[in-house]
Design an enzyme around this catalytic site. Structure first.
Site, PDB file in Angstrom:
ATOM      1  N   VAL A  15       0.839  -1.209   0.000  1.00 54.02           N
ATOM      2  CA  VAL A  15       0.000   0.000   0.000  1.00 54.02           C
ATOM      3  C   VAL A  15       0.874   1.260   0.000  1.00 54.02           C
ATOM      4  O   VAL A  15       0.581   2.241  -0.705  1.00 54.02           O
ATOM      5  CB  VAL A  15      -0.974  -0.011   1.200  1.00 54.02           C
ATOM      6  N   ALA A  34      -5.851  19.968  -5.196  1.00 56.53           N
ATOM      7  CA  ALA A  34      -5.579  20.338  -3.804  1.00 56.53           C
ATOM      8  C   ALA A  34      -5.365  21.841  -3.639  1.00 56.53           C
ATOM      9  O   ALA A  34      -5.588  22.387  -2.562  1.00 56.53           O
ATOM     10  CB  ALA A  34      -4.353  19.584  -3.301  1.00 56.53           C
ATOM     11  N   ARG A  46      12.721   0.104   5.993  1.00 58.02           N
ATOM     12  CA  ARG A  46      14.032  -0.564   6.000  1.00 58.02           C
ATOM     13  C   ARG A  46      14.331  -1.234   4.667  1.00 58.02           C
ATOM     14  O   ARG A  46      15.456  -1.298   4.233  1.00 58.02           O
ATOM     15  CB  ARG A  46      14.060  -1.631   7.092  1.00 58.02           C
ATOM     16  N   VAL A 131     -11.359   1.033   4.906  1.00 57.76           N
ATOM     17  CA  VAL A 131     -12.585   0.274   4.598  1.00 57.76           C
ATOM     18  C   VAL A 131     -12.763   0.164   3.089  1.00 57.76           C
ATOM     19  O   VAL A 131     -12.837   1.172   2.389  1.00 57.76           O
ATOM     20  CB  VAL A 131     -13.824   0.948   5.226  1.00 57.76           C
ATOM     21  N   ILE A 135     -12.668   2.065  -2.656  1.00 60.52           N
ATOM     22  CA  ILE A 135     -14.032   2.629  -2.719  1.00 60.52           C
ATOM     23  C   ILE A 135     -14.135   3.775  -1.702  1.00 60.52           C
ATOM     24  O   ILE A 135     -13.847   3.564  -0.526  1.00 60.52           O
ATOM     25  CB  ILE A 135     -15.102   1.558  -2.368  1.00 60.52           C
ATOM     26  N   GLY A 186      -1.549 -12.156  -3.062  1.00 63.55           N
ATOM     27  CA  GLY A 186      -1.302 -10.997  -2.200  1.00 63.55           C
ATOM     28  C   GLY A 186      -2.562 -10.292  -1.719  1.00 63.55           C
ATOM     29  O   GLY A 186      -2.499  -9.169  -1.247  1.00 63.55           O
ATOM     30  N   ASP A 200     -11.246  -9.258   9.745  1.00 64.06           N
ATOM     31  CA  ASP A 200     -10.949  -8.104   8.888  1.00 64.06           C
ATOM     32  C   ASP A 200     -12.253  -7.385   8.503  1.00 64.06           C
ATOM     33  O   ASP A 200     -12.337  -6.158   8.581  1.00 64.06           O
ATOM     34  CB  ASP A 200     -10.207  -8.601   7.640  1.00 64.06           C
ATOM     35  N   LYS A 204     -13.776  -3.434   9.556  1.00 56.90           N
ATOM     36  CA  LYS A 204     -14.309  -2.445   8.611  1.00 56.90           C
ATOM     37  C   LYS A 204     -15.765  -2.104   8.944  1.00 56.90           C
ATOM     38  O   LYS A 204     -16.186  -0.952   8.855  1.00 56.90           O
ATOM     39  CB  LYS A 204     -14.200  -2.998   7.183  1.00 56.90           C
TER      40      LYS A 204
HETATM   41  N1  HSE Z   1      -7.264  -8.806   3.220  1.00 58.76           N
HETATM   42  C1  HSE Z   1      -8.132  -7.735   2.835  1.00 58.76           C
HETATM   43  C2  HSE Z   1      -9.109  -8.297   1.805  1.00 58.76           C
HETATM   44  C3  HSE Z   1      -7.322  -6.606   2.257  1.00 58.76           C
HETATM   45  O1  HSE Z   1      -8.942  -9.436   1.364  1.00 58.76           O
HETATM   46  O2  HSE Z   1     -10.068  -7.609   1.482  1.00 58.76           O
HETATM   47  C4  HSE Z   1      -8.013  -5.284   2.268  1.00 58.76           C
HETATM   48  O3  HSE Z   1      -8.384  -4.867   3.537  1.00 58.76           O
END
Ligand code: HSE
Length: 436
Positions: A15, A34, A46, A131, A135, A186, A200, A204
């Site tokens: 990210v 802006a 690092r 979140v 989006i 990923g 997760d 959110k």
């Molecule tokens: N692991 C999360 C997903 C990444 O699969 O949506 C985004 O928060």
């Protein structure tokens, strides 16, 4: 007007790299929006990111150097987790810097403390990327829907889980096999149980519930159930009944309290949400003035998430010189207007249910099941009994109920599981019509 705003990025992973590349590649466009130049002046990381050309940018192995840098106006925290990330955010606030973070776990669990500290210091902490990745759902709820009383929202807010369920349905693939692929691509969290067990998504959902209903963040009160027990059989039976199984986050205001729950859910196949596939995310928000609104897009990935982080940076660059009491409040409502409305325990939630079990193929068994359900005051909407497989004396029985209270359904399920004629556990999946 400010001529230039200096940004420090802590963490240049997926990210962080996406954010850096969006901010540098779209510099002119961003600057024109802006009203000032936005410069990434310092990066704390690092390990080099091979996808980023950071020539000319000050690099520090210690992310705290960024937080201490007097030149930096906005600290972007993209390290993740609650440990170092929390220290970075709190230190940045203490040092009078604005903060942008994509860290949903940090906001959901420690957000109340973070926002109080930020308010005290007159700085802002923005978290659009926390979140549904790219989006702009935070901005939509906090600002775009500011004139509405929000009744409920429901979303597919974990791309990994949605990818798994989509592959199970489209290709009949096994859960474990698809999860492995999601990790390789990923999408998954560092600890993939956060994805598949709904943690997760709950992070959110808790954030959206606060913005929608004006309540403090209460992660500990969210009900969370994962998708690891969903079988390809359930996916196929749901399909037969005209439904799709989606891992939904649902938050709803009702007279007894606010529901905050994440669980696999059968939804009618014709709903737009039922057709959100793969790693895509979508959130359906029902406001009392606007009606239903749907937000769809990439919920993860370097540049989609970077797009949301960079938008927060632009927002801050625009409002940096505005007195803090006139900025958009962190949780949409003014902090002294947050209410302590009750969060509904799962037992009190009323919804419909899909129940699947394996019962002995013998006269009277179905009527025993129907009796238990009817004694519990629950009515059956549909019932299917499948053919026994060759050589087996048990058959799959699938029931769809009408609306019922969770507690009554759980009690009936216990009685059904205790029957001698019923083999193994009953699979219970909630059903939502999502028609308002
Ligand atoms: N692991 C999360 C997903 C990444 O699969 O949506 C985004 O928060």
């Amino acid at each position: 007007m400010l001529k230039s705003v200096k940004v420090g990025i802590c963490g240049l992973g997926t990210v962080g790299g996406g954010t850096y590349n969006v901010l540098t590649r779209n510099k002119d466009e961003i600057c024109a929006r802006a009203g000032c130049e936005i410069v990434v002046s310092h990066i704390g990381e690092r390990i080099e990111n091979p996808n980023c050309d950071t020539t000319g940018v000050r690099m520090s192995a210690d992310a705290f150097e960024v937080v201490k840098d007097p030149e930096v106006d906005i600290v972007v925290e993209l390290i993740g987790g609650y440990g170092v990330a929390k220290e970075i955010v709190m230190q940045a606030i203490e040092n009078g810097k604005h903060v942008v973070t994509a860290n949903k776990a940090l906001i959901a669990v420690h957000g109340n403390e973070i926002f109080a500290a930020a308010q005290e210091k007159g700085v802002n902490v923005l978290f659009e990327a926390a979140v549904a990745g790219g989006i702009p759902i935070i901005k939509a709820i906090r600002e775009g829907l500011a004139a509405n009383r929000i009744d409920w929202l429901a979303g597919i807010i974990n791309g990994t889980g949605n990818f798994i369920l989509t592959e199970m349905r489209d290709r009949g693939r096994d859960f474990e096999d698809v999860l492995k692929e999601a990790q390789e691509l990923g999408y998954a969290e560092a600890d993939p149980t956060f994805d598949v067990e709904g943690i997760d998504a709950a992070h959110k959902l808790v954030i959206m519930a606060s913005l929608a209903f004006g309540i403090p963040l209460q992660f500990d009160k969210a009900y969370t159930e994962g998708i690891s027990r969903i079988s390809t059989q359930d996916v196929a039976y749901a399909e037969e009944l005209g439904y799709r199984i989606k891992h939904l986050g649902i938050t709803k205001r009702n007279p007894e309290g606010i529901e905050i729950r994440v669980h696999p859910t059968l939804i009618p196949e014709k709903r737009l949400l039922a057709n959100v596939n793969g790693v895509m995310n979508a959130v359906l928000v029902e406001g009392n003035a606007v009606g239903p609104t749907l937000y769809y897009g990439a919920g993860a990935g370097a540049e989609p998430t970077g797009s949301a982080v960079a938008a927060d940076v632009v927002d801050l660059a625009r409002t940096i010189s505005v007195d803090s009491t006139h900025r958009v409040p962190h949780l949409a409502f003014q902090s002294d207007k947050l209410t302590d409305e009750r969060i509904l325990p799962m037992d009190e939630v009323v919804t419909a249910y899909y129940l699947r079990l394996s019962a002995l193929d013998r006269p009277g068994v179905l009527s025993q099941l129907a009796q238990i359900i009817s004694d519990a005051g629950i009515s059956i909407e549909a019932l299917i009994q499948k053919e026994p497989l060759a050589g087996q004396d048990h058959v799959p029985v699938i029931m769809l109920t009408n609306l019922a209270q969770e507690k009554s359904v759980r009690e009936a399920v216990k009685l059904i599981e205790a029957l001698e004629s019923v083999e193994s556990e009953v699979t219970l999946i909630r059903v939502e019509s999502l028609d308002g």
